[in-house]
Design an enzyme around this catalytic site. Structure first.
Site, short mmCIF file in Angstrom:
data_model
loop_
_atom_site.label_atom_id
_atom_site.label_comp_id
_atom_site.label_asym_id
_atom_site.label_seq_id
_atom_site.Cartn_x
_atom_site.Cartn_y
_atom_site.Cartn_z
N GLY A 309 80.49 -44.19 -26.57
CA GLY A 309 79.59 -44.03 -27.70
C GLY A 309 79.79 -42.69 -28.36
O GLY A 309 80.52 -41.83 -27.87
N GLY A 311 77.55 -39.70 -30.93
CA GLY A 311 76.32 -39.27 -31.57
C GLY A 311 76.53 -38.00 -32.36
O GLY A 311 77.66 -37.53 -32.55
N GLY A 314 78.00 -35.19 -29.98
CA GLY A 314 79.23 -35.34 -29.20
C GLY A 314 79.60 -36.79 -28.98
O GLY A 314 78.92 -37.71 -29.43
N VAL A 316 80.91 -39.70 -26.00
CA VAL A 316 80.82 -40.00 -24.58
C VAL A 316 81.99 -40.90 -24.17
O VAL A 316 82.26 -41.92 -24.83
CB VAL A 316 79.49 -40.69 -24.23
CG1 VAL A 316 79.40 -40.95 -22.74
CG2 VAL A 316 78.32 -39.82 -24.68
N LYS A 330 80.42 -36.46 -21.57
CA LYS A 330 79.99 -36.20 -22.94
C LYS A 330 80.69 -34.94 -23.45
O LYS A 330 80.45 -33.84 -22.95
CB LYS A 330 78.48 -36.02 -23.01
CG LYS A 330 77.94 -35.76 -24.41
CD LYS A 330 76.42 -35.63 -24.38
CE LYS A 330 75.84 -35.38 -25.76
NZ LYS A 330 74.37 -35.21 -25.73
N ASP A 427 63.01 -36.01 -27.40
CA ASP A 427 63.85 -37.05 -28.00
C ASP A 427 63.79 -38.33 -27.19
O ASP A 427 64.82 -38.97 -26.92
CB ASP A 427 65.30 -36.56 -28.12
CG ASP A 427 66.08 -37.31 -29.21
OD1 ASP A 427 65.43 -37.97 -30.04
OD2 ASP A 427 67.31 -37.23 -29.23
#
Length: 615
Positions: A309, A311, A314, A316, A330, A427
């Site tokens: 993934g 974001g 960063g 992953v 990550k 978050d």
């Protein structure tokens, strides 16, 4: 002029040390402390041919000698007995059960040393070694303490960890954590502070027993066979040659070193950022997660072969520490921030040991390259299973969704009350709740986290932090109250409502001019005593959905003082639905209008005036 003499001195000493490494009789120590290091051992700063493969040591803080065993198990060296070929190690945190979880000696020259009363020479490599299973128990009883030995270094006041000698055992009301295979029983039963390893290859004990003689690796005539030599004669000759070569090369390399220094020097701001991270890591060293080099990260991820993934902070990647141990790596964007997110994640995750929080395995801080190595959770995030594209064929039943909600709530409660310092996540959202192979939830991504003391009721913030749709009103505007742990409660409430509805609280498929505010629609259904008719199959499902909805509405009250604390949230989720009271309408004071419960309402006056914070 001072710099010139300094560089000349460094060049002289570098060459002098390098030349002397071919002689095993030359001893070295970490900063003058710790055990003597000589053949077959070598420091990682020495040439590769100065020791024997697998016997590389490193120094920490210029006083601690460290041996790294497969896989990424780092123990401090207490003593090395070259005559009996035994090395004594210890864990600075005095918690071998945590360190040795990843130990694999199949490719290592070292083996556990266990007492052999019959002097059979340990022909059986598994002699004196045992297998244990560790269990996480939420409650502690005298009967359990009588039958099992509590592992205090892995336990705290919220849960206890016990070992069972049968790795297939199952303790009632306990959760199995992991197995420890082929380790001495003293580590578990007697809480030994030290563990001893021995090596059989290379075997030069005969050389150590001769007075005035030691082993040396001889490179003459192309031979790599170590020999016994006199300590004084060979050492003196080598140092003399080193001094001569050091002076010649030092004067030659001086201009080159100075030029390289100028060419690769960093600008002032970047240096400060790096210094900030390194200073943090020095203070953090006692927490002992593994520190990896960037080369290690590339090897673990197979050159970043499988991306999981991406974001804002960063990307992953999936990695592998061994054939059975997978991790999520990550890689943080070097262009984002000044290292604050990296410090936040390492500083918080490294101190947390909870079944519902992702475990930090290690980190990388190699110049501007920074990465986090965490446990790998194969079932992705909660967001994947409650998004509108898959809920019609959801594979998670309502009982499991309720268990996930309770697990996340317990994880947040632990962050707020179970640690030495209160940790505010800021978050909480489905995308930051990861699921293991049994769909147990674990909270991740602490890049926006903030630490404060437990007696601190409010925290200071200069800017809003979090993800739109989950940020509490007081984070935007102090008109609603001070920022506190209740901000996480609000975000968790939004997460609960997403679980109930199988959709985001702001429908991204609707045009920006007509946003549908989903939580208010849920409240209208509850107020008019209509069923939560969203992907339920029977009355039991309907009761769970209604309970999650009621708790969610309690959590998203606009004023922090009206929201429950996470401890009360856990109690509400674990209780019965019919014992919950209907929460007040959190939307009445924000300009909402009464509508038919069957029609989602449009959110009015959603934007809040941002009030600057005074420090």
């Amino acid at each position: 002029m001072v710099i010139s003499y300094l560089l000349l001195f460094l060049a002289f000493n570098i060459v002098d040390v390098g030349e002397g490494q071919n002689v095993c009789a030359n001893e070295s120590r970490c900063g003058g402390h710790g055990p003597a290091i000589r053949f077959p051992f070598q420091l990682n700063t020495q040439p590769n041919d100065s020791g024997y493969p697998g016997f590389t040591l490193s120094c920490i803080d210029r006083k601690h000698t460290v041996l790294e065993l497969p896989i990424s198990v780092k123990l401090f060296v207490k003593h090395i007995d070259y005559k009996s070929q035994v090395i004594q190690l210890y864990d600075p945190d005095n918690c071998f059960p945590s360190q040795l979880r990843w130990l694999n000696l199949s490719s290592s020259p070292f083996r556990f040393k266990v007492e052999d009363p019959h002097n059979y020479g340990q022909q059986d490599p598994d002699y004196g070694l045992y297998e244990y299973a560790l269990f996480n128990c939420s409650s502690r009883s005298k009967d359990m303490d009588y039958q099992y030995d509590l592992i205090s270094c892995l336990s705290d006041h919220t849960y206890q960890v016990y070992p069972a000698t049968d790795i297939t055992a199952s303790l009632v009301s306990c959760t199995k954590m992991y197995n420890l295979v082929s380790i001495p029983d003293g580590i578990i039963l007697h809480h030994d502070k030290y563990v001893q390893f021995e090596w059989f290859t290379p075997d030069y004990r005969y050389c150590e027993m001769i007075k005035g003689k030691r082993c040396v690796r001889s490179n003459s005539n192309g031979s790599e066979t170590p020999q016994c030599i006199s300590i004084s004669t060979h050492t003196h000759g080598t140092l003399s040659k080193s001094a001569i070569v050091g002076v010649i090369l030092g004067s030659f390399l001086l201009p080159c070193v100075f030029g390289l220094y100028c060419f690769y020097s960093y600008d002032k701001v970047e240096k400060e950022h790096q210094a900030k991270v390194e200073k943090f890591l020095e203070d953090y060293i006692n927490l002992r997660p593994t520190r990896y080099s960037y080369a290690d990260i590339k090897r673990i991820t197979n050159q970043f072969n499988e991306k999981l993934g991406e974001g804002a902070y960063g990307t992953v990647f999936k990695g592998k520490l061994s054939n059975e141990i997978y991790v999520a790596v990550k890689i943080l964007n070097s262009s984002m921030g000044n290292g604050e997110e990296f410090i936040n994640e390492v500083g918080t995750m490294g101190t947390i040991h909870h079944v519902n929080v992702v475990r930090l395995v290690g980190f990388c801080a190699d110049g501007f390259r920074r990465a986090l190595v965490c446990e790998f959770l194969p079932n992705d995030s909660l967001e994947k299973f409650i998004s509108s594209t898959v809920t019609k064929n959801r594979i998670l039943n309502w009982d499991k969704l309720q268990d996930i909600a309770i697990g996340v709530a317990k994880g947040i409660e632990y962050l707020h009350q179970g640690c030495n310092q209160r940790i505010l996540h800021f978050d909480i959202k489905p995308g930051n709740v990861l699921l293991d192979q049994d769909f147990n939830p674990k909270i991740s991504d602490f890049g926006l986290a903030k630490l404060c003391s437990k007696d601190q009721s409010a925290v200071s913030m200069t800017t809003a932090r979090g993800t739109i749709g989950y940020i509490a009103p007081e984070v935007f505007s102090r008109n609603f109250g001070n920022v506190s742990s209740k901000a996480d409660v609000y975000s968790f409430g939004m997460l609960l409502l997403e679980i109930v509805g199988g959709r985001k609280n702001v429908d991204v498929t609707v045009e920006n001019t007509s946003k549908v505010y989903f939580p208010e629609w849920i409240y209208n259904l509850l107020e008019q005593k209509e069923d939560i008719r969203i992907y339920v199959e029977d009355d039991g499902d309907s009761k769970i959905a209604k309970k999650l909805a009621i708790v969610g509405i309690w959590c998203i009250q606009w004023h922090p003082v009206d929201r429950p604390c996470m401890k009360n949230v856990v109690q509400m989720l674990e209780g019965e639905e019919d014992k919950l009271t209907m929460p007040p309408n959190p939307f009445a004071s924000a300009g909402s209008i009464k509508t038919n419960a069957n029609i989602p309402t449009k959110r009015l006056n959603l934007e809040l005036e941002v009030i600057p914070e005074l420090e």
